[in-house]
Design a protein around this motif. Structure first.
Motif, PDB file in Angstrom:
ATOM      1  N   LYS A 264       0.564  -1.368  -0.235  1.00 41.57           N
ATOM      2  CA  LYS A 264       0.048  -0.100  -0.300  1.00 41.57           C
ATOM      3  C   LYS A 264       0.481   1.154  -0.139  1.00 41.57           C
ATOM      4  O   LYS A 264       0.944   2.639   0.233  1.00 41.57           O
ATOM      5  CB  LYS A 264      -0.792   0.051   1.437  1.00 41.57           C
ATOM      6  CG  LYS A 264      -2.301  -1.318   0.954  1.00 41.57           C
ATOM      7  CD  LYS A 264      -2.860  -1.307   2.371  1.00 41.57           C
ATOM      8  CE  LYS A 264      -4.047  -1.883   1.691  1.00 41.57           C
ATOM      9  NZ  LYS A 264      -5.404  -1.651   3.209  1.00 41.57           N
ATOM     10  N   ALA A 265       2.359   1.495  -0.699  1.00 46.48           N
ATOM     11  CA  ALA A 265       3.234   3.013  -0.494  1.00 46.48           C
ATOM     12  C   ALA A 265       2.675   3.785  -1.352  1.00 46.48           C
ATOM     13  O   ALA A 265       2.609   4.687  -0.943  1.00 46.48           O
ATOM     14  CB  ALA A 265       4.804   1.901  -0.370  1.00 46.48           C
ATOM     15  N   ILE A 269       2.248   7.308  -0.142  1.00 45.38           N
ATOM     16  CA  ILE A 269       3.037   7.943  -1.084  1.00 45.38           C
ATOM     17  C   ILE A 269       2.170   9.021  -1.668  1.00 45.38           C
ATOM     18  O   ILE A 269       2.304  10.487  -1.662  1.00 45.38           O
ATOM     19  CB  ILE A 269       4.487   7.619  -1.709  1.00 45.38           C
ATOM     20  CG1 ILE A 269       5.148   7.145  -1.358  1.00 45.38           C
ATOM     21  CG2 ILE A 269       5.157   9.008  -3.043  1.00 45.38           C
ATOM     22  CD1 ILE A 269       6.038   5.945  -2.190  1.00 45.38           C
ATOM     23  N   THR A 270       1.440   9.264  -2.275  1.00 41.68           N
ATOM     24  CA  THR A 270       0.374   9.801  -3.047  1.00 41.68           C
ATOM     25  C   THR A 270      -0.232  10.902  -1.931  1.00 41.68           C
ATOM     26  O   THR A 270      -0.627  11.919  -2.805  1.00 41.68           O
ATOM     27  CB  THR A 270      -0.691   9.337  -3.381  1.00 41.68           C
ATOM     28  OG1 THR A 270       0.527   8.529  -4.485  1.00 41.68           O
ATOM     29  CG2 THR A 270      -1.766   9.901  -4.113  1.00 41.68           C
ATOM     30  N   ALA A 271      -0.838  10.540  -0.380  1.00 40.59           N
ATOM     31  CA  ALA A 271      -1.300  11.414   0.090  1.00 40.59           C
ATOM     32  C   ALA A 271      -0.163  12.416   0.710  1.00 40.59           C
ATOM     33  O   ALA A 271      -0.025  13.201   0.930  1.00 40.59           O
ATOM     34  CB  ALA A 271      -2.032  10.528   1.762  1.00 40.59           C
ATOM     35  N   PHE A 272       0.964  12.216   0.552  1.00 39.16           N
ATOM     36  CA  PHE A 272       2.245  12.833   1.313  1.00 39.16           C
ATOM     37  C   PHE A 272       2.057  14.061   0.217  1.00 39.16           C
ATOM     38  O   PHE A 272       2.103  15.159   0.132  1.00 39.16           O
ATOM     39  CB  PHE A 272       3.600  12.293   1.204  1.00 39.16           C
ATOM     40  CG  PHE A 272       4.347  13.075   1.791  1.00 39.16           C
ATOM     41  CD1 PHE A 272       4.669  13.460   2.607  1.00 39.16           C
ATOM     42  CD2 PHE A 272       5.531  13.558   0.493  1.00 39.16           C
ATOM     43  CE1 PHE A 272       5.698  14.807   2.948  1.00 39.16           C
ATOM     44  CE2 PHE A 272       6.920  14.584   1.034  1.00 39.16           C
ATOM     45  CZ  PHE A 272       6.364  14.691   2.166  1.00 39.16           C
ATOM     46  N   ASP A 273       2.883  13.452  -0.821  1.00 38.00           N
ATOM     47  CA  ASP A 273       2.881  14.537  -2.686  1.00 38.00           C
ATOM     48  C   ASP A 273       2.220  15.328  -2.826  1.00 38.00           C
ATOM     49  O   ASP A 273       2.143  16.469  -2.796  1.00 38.00           O
ATOM     50  CB  ASP A 273       2.855  13.689  -3.730  1.00 38.00           C
ATOM     51  CG  ASP A 273       4.486  12.574  -3.936  1.00 38.00           C
ATOM     52  OD1 ASP A 273       5.152  13.575  -2.634  1.00 38.00           O
ATOM     53  OD2 ASP A 273       4.085  12.433  -4.696  1.00 38.00           O
ATOM     54  N   GLU A 274       0.537  14.861  -2.665  1.00 38.55           N
ATOM     55  CA  GLU A 274      -0.625  15.620  -2.465  1.00 38.55           C
ATOM     56  C   GLU A 274      -1.583  16.399  -1.357  1.00 38.55           C
ATOM     57  O   GLU A 274      -2.191  16.954  -1.358  1.00 38.55           O
ATOM     58  CB  GLU A 274      -1.957  15.050  -3.212  1.00 38.55           C
ATOM     59  CG  GLU A 274      -1.520  14.148  -4.598  1.00 38.55           C
ATOM     60  CD  GLU A 274      -2.277  13.784  -5.747  1.00 38.55           C
ATOM     61  OE1 GLU A 274      -3.224  13.921  -4.990  1.00 38.55           O
ATOM     62  OE2 GLU A 274      -1.783  13.387  -6.197  1.00 38.55           O
ATOM     63  N   HIS A 275      -0.546  16.312  -0.371  1.00 38.33           N
ATOM     64  CA  HIS A 275      -1.464  16.613   1.403  1.00 38.33           C
ATOM     65  C   HIS A 275      -1.168  18.714   0.849  1.00 38.33           C
ATOM     66  O   HIS A 275      -2.197  19.440   1.472  1.00 38.33           O
ATOM     67  CB  HIS A 275      -0.406  16.431   2.045  1.00 38.33           C
ATOM     68  CG  HIS A 275       1.001  17.148   2.932  1.00 38.33           C
ATOM     69  ND1 HIS A 275       2.228  16.968   2.251  1.00 38.33           N
ATOM     70  CD2 HIS A 275       1.039  19.039   3.198  1.00 38.33           C
ATOM     71  CE1 HIS A 275       2.881  17.959   2.090  1.00 38.33           C
ATOM     72  NE2 HIS A 275       3.010  18.632   2.936  1.00 38.33           N
ATOM     73  N   ARG A 276      -0.270  19.092   0.387  1.00 39.23           N
ATOM     74  CA  ARG A 276      -0.910  20.828  -0.066  1.00 39.23           C
ATOM     75  C   ARG A 276      -1.215  21.316  -1.343  1.00 39.23           C
ATOM     76  O   ARG A 276      -1.413  21.892  -1.376  1.00 39.23           O
ATOM     77  CB  ARG A 276       0.389  21.598  -0.433  1.00 39.23           C
ATOM     78  CG  ARG A 276       2.042  21.587   0.694  1.00 39.23           C
ATOM     79  CD  ARG A 276       2.445  22.191   0.357  1.00 39.23           C
ATOM     80  NE  ARG A 276       3.676  22.123  -0.784  1.00 39.23           N
ATOM     81  CZ  ARG A 276       4.358  23.677  -1.381  1.00 39.23           C
ATOM     82  NH1 ARG A 276       4.417  24.066  -0.651  1.00 39.23           N
ATOM     83  NH2 ARG A 276       5.081  23.621  -2.462  1.00 39.23           N
ATOM     84  N   VAL A 277      -1.835  20.447  -1.446  1.00 39.00           N
ATOM     85  CA  VAL A 277      -2.736  20.487  -2.976  1.00 39.00           C
ATOM     86  C   VAL A 277      -4.003  20.423  -2.361  1.00 39.00           C
ATOM     87  O   VAL A 277      -5.076  19.831  -1.772  1.00 39.00           O
ATOM     88  CB  VAL A 277      -2.601  19.369  -4.448  1.00 39.00           C
ATOM     89  CG1 VAL A 277      -3.902  19.878  -4.908  1.00 39.00           C
ATOM     90  CG2 VAL A 277      -1.807  18.865  -4.604  1.00 39.00           C
ATOM     91  N   GLU A 492       7.553   5.329   8.878  1.00 41.61           N
ATOM     92  CA  GLU A 492       6.040   3.622   8.598  1.00 41.61           C
ATOM     93  C   GLU A 492       6.480   2.654   7.081  1.00 41.61           C
ATOM     94  O   GLU A 492       6.032   1.667   7.032  1.00 41.61           O
ATOM     95  CB  GLU A 492       4.662   4.321   8.124  1.00 41.61           C
ATOM     96  CG  GLU A 492       3.828   3.457   7.652  1.00 41.61           C
ATOM     97  CD  GLU A 492       2.600   3.398   8.834  1.00 41.61           C
ATOM     98  OE1 GLU A 492       1.489   2.614   8.530  1.00 41.61           O
ATOM     99  OE2 GLU A 492       3.016   3.726  10.273  1.00 41.61           O
ATOM    100  N   LEU A 493       6.816   3.358   6.593  1.00 39.88           N
ATOM    101  CA  LEU A 493       7.052   2.266   4.852  1.00 39.88           C
ATOM    102  C   LEU A 493       8.682   1.246   5.817  1.00 39.88           C
ATOM    103  O   LEU A 493       8.609   0.213   4.492  1.00 39.88           O
ATOM    104  CB  LEU A 493       7.718   3.335   3.452  1.00 39.88           C
ATOM    105  CG  LEU A 493       6.688   4.574   3.102  1.00 39.88           C
ATOM    106  CD1 LEU A 493       7.076   5.463   2.210  1.00 39.88           C
ATOM    107  CD2 LEU A 493       5.561   3.074   2.548  1.00 39.88           C
ATOM    108  N   SER A 494       9.261   2.107   6.138  1.00 42.72           N
ATOM    109  CA  SER A 494      10.239   1.035   6.469  1.00 42.72           C
ATOM    110  C   SER A 494       9.954  -0.164   7.574  1.00 42.72           C
ATOM    111  O   SER A 494      10.555  -0.994   7.172  1.00 42.72           O
ATOM    112  CB  SER A 494      11.267   2.195   7.105  1.00 42.72           C
ATOM    113  OG  SER A 494      12.898   1.539   7.340  1.00 42.72           O
ATOM    114  N   THR A 495       9.077   0.544   8.280  1.00 38.48           N
ATOM    115  CA  THR A 495       8.850  -0.665   9.156  1.00 38.48           C
ATOM    116  C   THR A 495       7.835  -2.021   8.617  1.00 38.48           C
ATOM    117  O   THR A 495       8.288  -3.070   8.552  1.00 38.48           O
ATOM    118  CB  THR A 495       7.948   0.367  10.141  1.00 38.48           C
ATOM    119  OG1 THR A 495       9.203   1.275  10.798  1.00 38.48           O
ATOM    120  CG2 THR A 495       7.496  -1.204  11.002  1.00 38.48           C
TER     121      THR A 495
END
Length: 559
Positions: A264-265, A269-277, A492-495
């Motif tokens: 579900k990465a 990642i999409t949620a992080f990239d678009e958190h300012r949109v 989160e992604l690493s773990t």
């Protein structure tokens, strides 16, 4: 105040020496008739001008100016009495003789006061009755467009240029925020994580576009994300993750990246990239009537004139808040605690809610109208509609977050093809650390078509907010938010990737930095993403700030 404004006007329009002599002539010529220096209309106009200048531009402290006004008023009154006494051949009382001897000193003090405001007053007097829409604050810190000196040359009948809606481009807050969604998610790609000793958490995404024979790379860091496209022909072999990262940022010092295998990465990642949109915006609307110079006066307006209602109809449609399902901009759509109506519009795929001061709840006995200021003071940009010729003072609304104002004034009506055409003039002011933004004001900044004014204002408002995010206050907060989100995402992604590889059981997921394990029902990065947004919102509220800055929830439900 009327007396000092009278003399300052004379000082600005003529040389100081003749002014001094003219006043002394009055006191030395008891048989001359007492006449006003200016007509009543001119006196009133100049008085209004210098009341504004006194409030904003005079370098003398307020109490000193008040004393000066009072002393000169008394002196002028005694001068008039002395003239009557001389006509009656009576001896001057001792106090009067003493004060008369001080007249030259008073004149010199007033001349110095006039010299300090010479530049501003000459510009205002050149403008005449049509005062500028905006005046700068006493201590500066704001820019105004168009500048005050250019306002004097503005005429509703001047030829126009710059009225081309095709040039009204809406700015993007982060033009590369959607690159991952657009170029990576539909293609086979890999993501990698690392923690750099100096740069902190890093997240790298790499996609091979075989048809175009190129590599597309995104490197996410605390301060920004870097995007690059490289031709495959440049490399004998596909570069490693470390090499690609260093190609984008030579400050990278890590020796290896860990591959992200969590299924579900891409969602995270999409949620992080678009958190300012964000496609939602909220703006304040203030109603300023003739003679209103203070925040209290403006926020206490309750009645809406027909002209103001016409202007609101240009911005959008009046909607009932009860049960409203669109973007609500923090207004109550269930219990009526923020009024019954609001102004809302959709504009090029974006939803805009306006916090109209006259439609927000009015509290009897509250001169500050905190219920209204709670919403408008937490907006970043506001529109001011002026009725009359009283300028708007850039810093009149006390707020940590209002960084920009668009001021609109109805300047005249004229018959045209048997129709009344409304001319509306626009001016802009913003804090000095807000970069300029488009679309550019036409020259002169006057609109006669409502549709064109709407297109200009809404574009300008959106661009103003996006530009305000680059101001120091918002950029600092945004950097902290981004750093917190990226740190949580990397962890989160690493773990979870380790769990996918069987290296670590789910129960050992990191609980550092406020993260709870999935066994506690936290939902990992998704919940921490929401938590970071809430924490950031609370930090805004501590300063009386908005709940909008920085992004939108993952599910764009109306707020």
């Amino acid at each position: 105040m009327g007396c000092i404004a009278l003399l300052c006007h004379s000082t600005c329009c003529s040389r100081p020496e003749p002014l001094e002599h003219s006043i002394l002539d009055i006191s030395d010529s008891p048989t001359s008739e007492t006449k006003p220096f200016l007509s009543a209309g001119s006196n009133q106009k100049v008085t209004e001008l210098f009341e504004i200048i006194e409030k904003l531009q005079v370098s003398v402290q307020h109490h000193s100016l008040s004393v000066l006004c009072s002393l000169f008023t008394v002196t002028f009154t005694l001068l008039h009495q002395s003239s009557r006494l001389d006509e009656q051949r009576c001896e001057f009382p001792l106090p009067l003789r003493v004060i008369i001897t001080l007249i030259p000193a008073f004149i010199k003090l007033i001349i110095r006061f006039a010299d300090a405001t010479m530049s501003m007053s000459s510009q205002l007097l050149k403008i005449g009755r049509d005062l500028p829409l905006i005046l700068p604050p006493k201590l500066g810190g704001y820019w105004i467009d168009p500048p005050l000196q250019k306002f004097a040359e503005t005429s509703p009948t001047s030829s126009h240029y710059g009225l081309d809606p095709e040039t009204y481009d809406i700015m993007e807050r982060d033009s590369e925020a959607t690159y991952y969604q657009e170029f990576f998610r539909s293609r086979y790609h890999h993501s990698f994580t690392a923690v750099d000793p100096s740069l902190g958490p890093l997240l790298l995404s790499v996609c091979l576009e075989e048809e175009e024979k190129r590599l597309r790379v995104i490197l996410r860091m605390r301060e920004c994300s870097m995007h690059g496209v490289f031709s495959v022909s440049l490399f004998p072999n596909i570069p490693s993750a470390v090499e690609l990262a260093k190609m984008l940022c030579d400050s990278v010092t890590v020796s290896r990246f860990d591959v992200v295998s969590y299924l579900k990465a891409p969602d995270l990642i999409t949620a992080f990239d678009e958190h300012r949109v964000s496609l939602n915006f909220k703006f304040g609307v203030l109603y300023q009537r003739e003679g209103q110079l203070t925040e209290e006066d403006i926020l206490c307006n309750n009645e809406e004139s027909e002209e103001f209602q016409e202007f609101l109809s240009i911005l959008g449609a009046t909607v009932a808040l009860q049960g409203f399902t669109g973007f609500r901009g923090g207004l109550d759509v269930y219990h009526g605690q923020t009024g019954n109506d609001a102004v809302f519009t959709s504009f090029h795929g974006r939803e805009i809610m306006f916090h109209v001061s006259t439609k927000l709840p009015f509290t009897e006995g509250d001169t500050q109208q905190l219920q209204r200021k709670r919403h408008i003071g937490n907006d970043i940009v506001a529109v001011v509609y002026q009725e009359g010729h009283t300028p708007f003072l850039s810093d009149v609304i006390g707020s940590h977050f209002l960084h920009c104002f668009l001021v609109v004034r109805r300047v005249r009506k004229r018959p045209f093809s048997n129709l009344e055409v409304v001319c509306l003039q626009v001016s802009v002011t913003a804090r000095e650390d807000v970069p300029p933004f488009g679309p550019s004001l036409p020259d002169p900044p006057i609109f006669t078509e409502s549709s064109l004014l709407r297109e200009f204002l809404l574009t300008k408002l959106i661009n103003a907010e996006i530009s305000c995010y680059k101001a120091e206050r918002f950029s600092r907060l945004e950097l902290r938010t981004r750093s917190s989100l990226l740190e949580g995402l990397q962890a989160e992604l690493s773990t979870r990737s380790q769990c996918m590889m069987g290296d670590s059981p789910v129960s050992t997921l990191s609980t550092s930095e406020g993260m709870r394990g999935v066994t506690e029902g936290s939902g990992g990065f998704i919940e921490n993403f929401k938590r970071a947004i809430r924490v950031r919102s609370n930090s805004f509220d501590t300063l009386g700030g908005p709940r909008k800055m920085g992004g939108v929830p993952l599910h764009r439900s109306p707020r």
